[in-house]
Design a protein around this motif. Structure first.
Motif, PDB file in Angstrom:
ATOM      1  N   ARG A 183      11.500  37.082  27.643  1.00 37.93           N
ATOM      2  CA  ARG A 183      12.871  36.728  27.994  1.00 37.93           C
ATOM      3  C   ARG A 183      12.950  35.297  28.520  1.00 37.93           C
ATOM      4  O   ARG A 183      13.861  34.541  28.165  1.00 37.93           O
ATOM      5  CB  ARG A 183      13.383  37.712  29.053  1.00 37.93           C
ATOM      6  CG  ARG A 183      14.771  37.413  29.598  1.00 37.93           C
ATOM      7  CD  ARG A 183      15.810  37.440  28.514  1.00 37.93           C
ATOM      8  NE  ARG A 183      17.133  37.255  29.068  1.00 37.93           N
ATOM      9  CZ  ARG A 183      18.203  36.914  28.356  1.00 37.93           C
ATOM     10  NH1 ARG A 183      18.086  36.711  27.048  1.00 37.93           N
ATOM     11  NH2 ARG A 183      19.373  36.763  28.922  1.00 37.93           N
ATOM     12  N   GLU A 213      12.646  32.866  25.679  1.00 36.44           N
ATOM     13  CA  GLU A 213      13.908  32.788  24.928  1.00 36.44           C
ATOM     14  C   GLU A 213      14.924  31.911  25.656  1.00 36.44           C
ATOM     15  O   GLU A 213      15.600  31.078  25.044  1.00 36.44           O
ATOM     16  CB  GLU A 213      14.469  34.200  24.733  1.00 36.44           C
ATOM     17  CG  GLU A 213      15.808  34.227  24.010  1.00 36.44           C
ATOM     18  CD  GLU A 213      16.394  35.621  23.964  1.00 36.44           C
ATOM     19  OE1 GLU A 213      17.534  35.751  23.470  1.00 36.44           O
ATOM     20  OE2 GLU A 213      15.725  36.567  24.429  1.00 36.44           O
ATOM     21  N   THR A 228      13.972  28.264  25.323  1.00 36.67           N
ATOM     22  CA  THR A 228      14.294  27.747  23.986  1.00 36.67           C
ATOM     23  C   THR A 228      15.780  27.441  23.868  1.00 36.67           C
ATOM     24  O   THR A 228      16.177  26.386  23.349  1.00 36.67           O
ATOM     25  CB  THR A 228      13.869  28.763  22.918  1.00 36.67           C
ATOM     26  OG1 THR A 228      12.464  28.999  23.018  1.00 36.67           O
ATOM     27  CG2 THR A 228      14.192  28.243  21.526  1.00 36.67           C
ATOM     28  N   ARG A 229      16.607  28.339  24.340  1.00 35.49           N
ATOM     29  CA  ARG A 229      18.056  28.132  24.278  1.00 35.49           C
ATOM     30  C   ARG A 229      18.465  26.938  25.128  1.00 35.49           C
ATOM     31  O   ARG A 229      19.353  26.157  24.739  1.00 35.49           O
ATOM     32  CB  ARG A 229      18.773  29.393  24.745  1.00 35.49           C
ATOM     33  CG  ARG A 229      18.609  30.570  23.794  1.00 35.49           C
ATOM     34  CD  ARG A 229      19.196  31.835  24.361  1.00 35.49           C
ATOM     35  NE  ARG A 229      20.603  31.685  24.666  1.00 35.49           N
ATOM     36  CZ  ARG A 229      21.339  32.633  25.261  1.00 35.49           C
ATOM     37  NH1 ARG A 229      20.770  33.786  25.615  1.00 35.49           N
ATOM     38  NH2 ARG A 229      22.612  32.432  25.489  1.00 35.49           N
TER      39      ARG A 229
END
Length: 253
Positions: free
Chosen positions: A199, A202, A205-206
Motif C-alpha cells: 500500500r 502504491e 508511486t501515485r
C-alpha cells in the motif's frame, strides 16, 4: 535583654516554619500512574499472552488479535437460526474436537452451552469471513485457534496430573504449543506488514506521478473552478461580510 528576647523569638519562628515545611513535604500527594514509553508499550502489546492466559472460554484471546469488536457479544440465542447452523458447521469442519466438546456440553447443560457459544461465535464468524476474503490469513487464524484449544486442554491435564514426571512432560508439550502459536501469529503479522508495504509503495508511486503532472493538474483545477457557475449574491452588508472571511467576495461586474 529585649534584643536577646527578639532573637529567641525569631529563632523559634524559624524552627516552627521549618517543621511546617517538613510536615507539608511529608504529606503523600496524589498517586500518579507511570506510563511506559511508547516503544515499551508497543513491545508489550506484541508479546503473545503467556500460557494459561488468553486461551480457552474464561481466558479468550483479546479482540485485537482476531479483529473482533470489543463490545458485548450478541447472545447465542438471539442469532438467526441459519447463522447458528453455519457457525456450528464451520466448527465441525475446522475445529472437530471443540465441536464434539461443545455438543456434549449442549446435551448436558444447554444454558451453559449458550453462554459458551456467545463468546465463541464472534471468533468463528470473524475467521469464517476472513477465509472468504483472504484464505491465507484465514487459514493461519484457524491454525492459531486450533493451537489455543490444544493449549487449553494441556493446561487442564497439567492441573490434574498427580506426579512430577507427568507435569514435566505436559509442560514441555505446552512450551512447544506456545512456540507454534508465537510463530503463527508472527507469520500472520508478516502478511500484514507486506500488505502495508504494498500500500505504501502504491501511494509513493501515485505521489511521484502527481508531482510530475503538477503543472497540468494545476491548470485543470483552475479551469474546473472557473467553469463553475458564480454563486448568487448573498446581499449581506460589508460589516457582516468582514465577519466571515472564509467566504470569498464575489467580484463586481
Amino acid at each position: 535583654m529585649e534584643t536577646l528576647g527578639n532573637c529567641k523569638t525569631i529563632r523559634l519562628g524559624m524552627f516552627v516554619a521549618m517543621l511546617s515545611c517538613t510536615a507539608a513535604y511529608a504529606q503523600p500527594g496524589p498517586r500518579t500512574r507511570t506510563r511506559p514509553a511508547e516503544g515499551v508499550r508497543s513491545a508489550q502489546a506484541d508479546e503473545p499472552p503467556p500460557p494459561g492466559r488468553g486461551y480457552g472460554p474464561r481466558g479468550r484471546p483479546s479482540g485485537s488479535e482476531f479483529g473482533r469488536p470489543a463490545e458485548r457479544p450478541r447472545p447465542w440465542s438471539d442469532l438467526p437460526e441459519p447463522e447458528r447452523r453455519q457457525i456450528e458447521r464451520f466448527m465441525e469442519e475446522h475445529f472437530p474436537r471443540m465441536y464434539v466438546q461443545m455438543q456434549k456440553l449442549k446435551d448436558g447443560d444447554e444454558a451453559r452451552y449458550a453462554r459458551r457459544m456467545t463468546q465463541i461465535a464472534p471468533q468463528m464468524r470473524h475467521i469464517l469471513e476472513e477465509m472468504r476474503t483472504d484464505p491465507q490469513r484465514g487459514t493461519l487464524m484457524v491454525r492459531e485457534r486450533q493451537i489455543e484449544f490444544e493449549i487449553q486442554q494441556s493446561i487442564a491435564r497439567f492441573r490434574n496430573a498427580k506426579d512430577d514426571a507427568a507435569k514435566r512432560r505436559i509442560r514441555e508439550h505446552l512450551e512447544g504449543l506456545v512456540g507454534k502459536m508465537f510463530d503463527f501469529r508472527n507469520e500472520r503479522r508478516q502478511i500484514e506488514v507486506h500488505e502495508l508495504e504494498a500500500r505504501l509503495s502504491e501511494l509513493q508511486t501515485r505521489l511521484s506521478e502527481s508531482q510530475k503532472m503538477r503543472p497540468a493538474l494545476i491548470r485543470q483545477r483552475v479551469e474546473d473552478m472557473l467553469e463553475k457557475p458564480a454563486p448568487p449574491p448573498d446581499g449581506e452588508e460589508g460589516d457582516d461580510r468582514d465577519a466571515r472571511p472564509e467566504e470569498p467576495e464575489s467580484e463586481s461586474e
